[in-house]
Design a protein around this motif. Structure first.
Motif, mmCIF file in Angstrom:
data_model
loop_
_atom_site.group_PDB
_atom_site.id
_atom_site.type_symbol
_atom_site.label_atom_id
_atom_site.label_comp_id
_atom_site.label_asym_id
_atom_site.label_seq_id
_atom_site.Cartn_x
_atom_site.Cartn_y
_atom_site.Cartn_z
ATOM 1 N N THR A 1 -1.167 -0.237 4.078
ATOM 2 C CA THR A 1 -0.892 -1.081 2.910
ATOM 3 C C THR A 1 -1.752 -2.096 2.810
ATOM 4 N N GLY A 2 -1.352 -2.948 2.093
ATOM 5 C CA GLY A 2 -2.280 -4.010 1.665
ATOM 6 C C GLY A 2 -2.081 -4.945 3.042
ATOM 7 N N ARG A 3 -1.366 -4.943 3.746
ATOM 8 C CA ARG A 3 -1.429 -5.943 5.007
ATOM 9 C C ARG A 3 -1.775 -5.043 6.325
ATOM 10 N N GLY A 4 -2.076 -4.061 6.230
ATOM 11 C CA GLY A 4 -2.764 -3.244 7.316
ATOM 12 C C GLY A 4 -1.940 -1.794 7.174
ATOM 13 N N LEU A 5 -1.810 -1.320 8.950
ATOM 14 C CA LEU A 5 -1.364 -0.139 8.846
ATOM 15 C C LEU A 5 0.293 -0.222 9.213
ATOM 16 N N MET A 6 0.847 0.579 8.388
ATOM 17 C CA MET A 6 2.508 0.605 8.847
ATOM 18 C C MET A 6 2.978 2.034 9.149
ATOM 19 N N LEU A 7 3.903 2.040 10.400
ATOM 20 C CA LEU A 7 4.333 3.169 10.678
ATOM 21 C C LEU A 7 4.992 3.956 9.655
ATOM 22 N N SER A 8 4.654 5.420 9.553
ATOM 23 C CA SER A 8 5.425 6.250 8.705
ATOM 24 C C SER A 8 6.704 6.665 9.166
#
Length: 295
Positions: free
Chosen positions: A51-58
């Protein structure tokens, strides 16, 4: 899959940021990225989305986080248990005993040992002090109670000795021998017949040291290897001997034996082990039990 994969996965899930995750693991960002890539390829599951803010858990990654943390916590618990075992006492304790159990407070010592070190199994071997000392030195016993003249062991040699208390000994003589021992010196009583003891006994070592200092040799009438036999021969009028203060008082009252209270010797009751074995958890447990018992 290895633990580094799971640690990288859990760190990113926790931090929500690759940079902070790499810092917490003391790794570089490329190394952590490679581990996550390898894990996703191995599992054939997408764990994170960018995401624009980094990694996000799927959704799949979010579902797997609790299992990953459970595995890592179990590994940490496994390590803590192994570390505790390295310092805990496990195994058999070869313990040398002397005199009678009441005198050395054996019951209280064993009670403490069993309560505080349940994985230590005492194996008791009873004998004279000289014998238990030889068994400790030879490795057949791990530790032992020991009774001997002050300074005999534990002063700069291979044995570590914990002094427990002093025990006083008196010369005892047959009934009616008052005039033969009253006011007499050690050199004078050496001329009287003695009930001698085995070289391993405390009596033997104390008397040999005393008479040796005076340069005299006692008159030996008989030699025994049991305290009961020694007292019986004194009662029978064979000769003099040594007796612990409590024994001397008892036989004086029960058999009318003479106690030469001016002729006294002192022995130290100690707990001993080889100095190089003091870091052994089983030996340390034994010393802890004895220290607790004797305060």
């Amino acid at each position: 899959m290895d633990l580094q994969h799971l640690r990288a996965f859990e760190a990113i899930a926790r931090e929500g940021n690759l940079t902070r995750a790499a810092e917490s693991l003391h790794l570089t960002q490329p190394a952590v990225s490679m581990q996550i890539k390898s894990l996703q390829e191995l599992l054939q599951v997408t764990l994170f989305v960018r995401t624009g803010r980094g990694l996000m858990l799927s959704p799949q990654g979010q579902a797997l986080v609790p299992a990953a943390r459970k595995i890592l916590e179990a590994v940490e618990e496994f390590g803590r248990a192994a570390e505790a075992m390295r310092s805990a006492a496990y195994g058999t304790l070869g313990l040398g005993t002397i005199l009678n159990p009441e005198v050395i407070r054996l019951g209280a010592c064993l009670q403490y040992l069993v309560a505080h070190h349940p994985n230590v199994q005492p194996r008791l071997r009873h004998g004279m002090s000289g014998w238990v000392l030889s068994q400790v030195r030879g490795g057949a016993l791990d530790a032992a109670f020991y009774l001997g003249p002050p300074g005999e062991v534990g002063s700069g040699d291979d044995i570590c000795a914990l002094k427990l208390r002093a025990i006083h000994y008196y010369v005892i003589a047959p009934r009616g021998w008052d005039a033969r021992v009253a006011g007499k010196s050690w050199a004078e009583v050496a001329l009287l017949p003695w009930v001698w003891t085995h070289e391993h006994s405390t009596h033997h070592r104390m008397l040999s040291r005393k008479f040796g200092e005076l340069g005299v040799r006692p008159l030996v009438a008989a030699e025994v290897d049991l305290e009961a036999s020694m007292v019986d021969l004194v009662v029978s009028g064979v000769g003099l001997s040594l007796a612990r203060d409590s024994v001397a008082l008892r036989v004086a009252q029960s058999h009318g034996l003479v106690v030469a209270q001016a002729l006294t010797l002192t022995a130290d009751l100690s707990f001993i082990a080889l100095a190089r074995r003091m870091e052994d958890p089983v030996v340390s447990a034994a010393f802890a039990a004895v220290r607790a018992t004797y305060g």
